[in-house]
Design a protein around this motif. Sequence first.
Motif, PDB file in Angstrom:
ATOM      1  N   ASP A 238       0.204  -1.252  -3.253  1.00  0.00           N
ATOM      2  CA  ASP A 238      -0.686   0.486  -4.246  1.00  0.00           C
ATOM      3  C   ASP A 238      -2.166   0.438  -3.588  1.00  0.00           C
ATOM      4  O   ASP A 238      -2.506   1.461  -2.938  1.00  0.00           O
ATOM      5  CB  ASP A 238      -0.079   0.522  -5.423  1.00  0.00           C
ATOM      6  N   HIS A 242      -4.365   2.590  -1.156  1.00  0.00           N
ATOM      7  CA  HIS A 242      -5.123   3.191  -2.270  1.00  0.00           C
ATOM      8  C   HIS A 242      -6.262   3.065  -1.288  1.00  0.00           C
ATOM      9  O   HIS A 242      -6.811   4.486  -0.828  1.00  0.00           O
ATOM     10  CB  HIS A 242      -5.194   2.755  -3.313  1.00  0.00           C
ATOM     11  N   HIS A 326       1.221   8.138   0.903  1.00  0.00           N
ATOM     12  CA  HIS A 326       1.807   8.728  -0.336  1.00  0.00           C
ATOM     13  C   HIS A 326       2.521   9.837  -0.069  1.00  0.00           C
ATOM     14  O   HIS A 326       3.390  10.186  -0.826  1.00  0.00           O
ATOM     15  CB  HIS A 326       0.542   8.764  -1.017  1.00  0.00           C
ATOM     16  N   HIS A 352       6.863   1.962  -6.542  1.00  0.00           N
ATOM     17  CA  HIS A 352       5.978   2.634  -5.664  1.00  0.00           C
ATOM     18  C   HIS A 352       4.985   1.443  -4.179  1.00  0.00           C
ATOM     19  O   HIS A 352       5.019   2.250  -3.366  1.00  0.00           O
ATOM     20  CB  HIS A 352       4.941   3.115  -6.833  1.00  0.00           C
TER      21      HIS A 352
HETATM   22 FE   LIG Z   1       0.092   4.657  -5.447  1.00  0.00          FE
END
Ligand SMILES: [Fe+2]
Length: 462
Positions: A238, A242, A326, A352
Motif C-alpha cells: 500500500d 501510495h 487505487h 487493501h
Molecule cells: Fe491505499
Amino acid sequence: MVSRQRVFNLLRTMNSLSCQCPAHGCRGNIQVSNATPVKDYAFEIKNSTVRYGLGVTREVGLDLVNFNAKNVCVMTDTNLMTLRPVQSVLDSLTKNGIKYEVYNKVRVEPTDSSFKEATEFAKRGKFDSFVAVGGGSVMDTCKAANLYYCDPDADFLDYVNAPVGRGKPVTVQLKPMIAIPTTSGTGSETTGASIFDYEELKAKTGISHSALRPLLAIIDPLHTMTMPEKVSNYSGFDVFCHALESFTAIPYNERSPAPPNPALRPAYQGSNPISDVWARFCLQTIQKYFARSVYNADDIEARSSMHLAGTMAGVGIGNAGVHLCHSLAYPIAGNVKTFVAQDYGDEPLVPHGLSVVMTAPAVFRFTAASDPDKHLEAAGLLGTDTTGKKQADAGAILADTIIKYMDTMNIENGLQKLGYAHEDIPDLVKGALPQQRLLKMTPLPQTEEDLSKMLEDSLVIY
Ligand SMILES: [Fe+2]
Ligand SMILES: NC(=O)c1ccc[n+]([C@@H]2O[C@H](COP(=O)([O-])OP(=O)(O)OC[C@H]3O[C@@H](n4cnc5c(N)ncnc54)[C@H](O)[C@@H]3O)[C@@H](O)[C@H]2O)c1
C-alpha cells in the motif's frame, strides 16, 4: 483519444458533484466566482500533527489530560485487543487517570454496516474524545464513528463521496481524535479519508473531509513488531503504491479547473514539489528496508523505517492523491468471492495493499507516456539501474521493477489467483468508474477500454 474539451467538461461536472469544501474542509458559506475555469496554478499541503518515536505511546494519556478529556472511546479490533499496542495505550490512560471504554469489534476491511455498529457504540457512550489503535480499518472506522456520533441526525449517505453518496461537507464540530497506527501502510493517521466497502455496490468508497483528519498521529514503531508477515507484506505494498501513484499523478498545474475560490481547492491536487519529497523518500526507504521488514520481524531498524515511510506516504497522498491502482483496487476488494488471506482472519477478503498492487505493472505501463523521466526516476529510486535507458522503455522498466518486488515478496500471481476470470472484467470496470475522485488524478485520460485492458493484463502478471 478523448478530446480535451470532453475531458474538461467531465472534470467540471465532477467538480460540481464532488465535495465543495477547502481540501474537503469548508465550514462556511463559500462565494464562487463565475470566472472561466483554467488550469490550477497553486497547491497547498495540509496535515495532522505527527509525533514519531520508539515507545512514544506512553505519552497518549498525558495528551488526553491536555485535551481535558473526561470520557474516551478507544477503538481497535479483536485481534489487536490482546496485543502490546492496545495494552500500552490502556496502560498510559490508566496511569493518567483517564476514564475510557474500548470498542474492539472493528471489522477488518470495514463496511457500511460495521461503520454503523461502531457509531451505535459511540452514541451509547457519550464520549468527548476518540483514540484509534490499529491499522487503516480501525482508524477509518473511528473517523466515521466520530462523524456520525457528532451529527446523529445525518443520513449515512449524506457524507459519502459523490456520486455514491451526497458528498456533504462536514460542518459539525467533531471530537478530538488521536490515531495510533499499528501497520506500516495506509497513512490514514494523517488523512481526512475514511474508506469502507459499500455492500450494496460491492465496491469501496469513502468519506473525505479534512474535518475527519486526526488531531494527532502518534507513530510508535514498537507497535509494528507484532505485525504478522503477510500484514507487513500487503500493507507495505500500500505504501509502495501510495508513493508511486502520488509521484506520477497529474501535476497540480495541469489539473483543471482552478478553483473559483481557494476554499474549493480539492484535497487531491495532483503531484507537486512537496509531495514529491515524501514520495522519493518512501521509494528509497522501500528499496532499502521493505524486504528486510517483511522477512525479519525483529529487525527494528527496518520495521521503524517502513512505519515512518507509511506516514510520509500518507502526507503525500493526502495532498497529491492516488490514481489508477487505487481506483481499480476498490472493485477488486469489493467483489471478493472466496479468497481468504493468510493473517487476516477466516473471512474472504482481499487485503487493501494486495488489491492495489495487483494492477500496478499494467497501470504504470499505461501512465509512463505522461512523463517517462519521472517513471524512470521511480524505477531508479526502487533500485533499478536506469543509466542510458530510453524514455520509450520507461513503462516497461518500471513495470518490471514492480514485478521484481512482487516476486521477491511472494505476491499472488495476478487477479486469477484472487478468484477472478476474464468474465469478471466488466463488473470490475463498472466498480472502478464511480471512483472519479481518484480517476481524475491519472496523468492521462483513460477510456473504459483502457481500464479493461489494464485489468485483463493483470489476470496473470508474471
Ligand atoms: Fe491505499
Ligand atoms: N483512510 C485512508 O487514507 C486509507 C488509505 C489506504 C487504505 N485505507 C483502508 O485501510 C484498510 C486497510 O488497513 P491496513 O492495511 O492498515 O490493515 P487492517 O487495519 O485492515 O489490519 C489488517 C490485519 O492486521 C492486524 N494487525 C494490524 N496491526 C497489527 C500489529 N501491529 N500486530 C498484529 N496484528 C496487526 C489486524 O488485526 C488485522 O487483522 C482498508 O480498509 C483500506 O481501504 C485507508
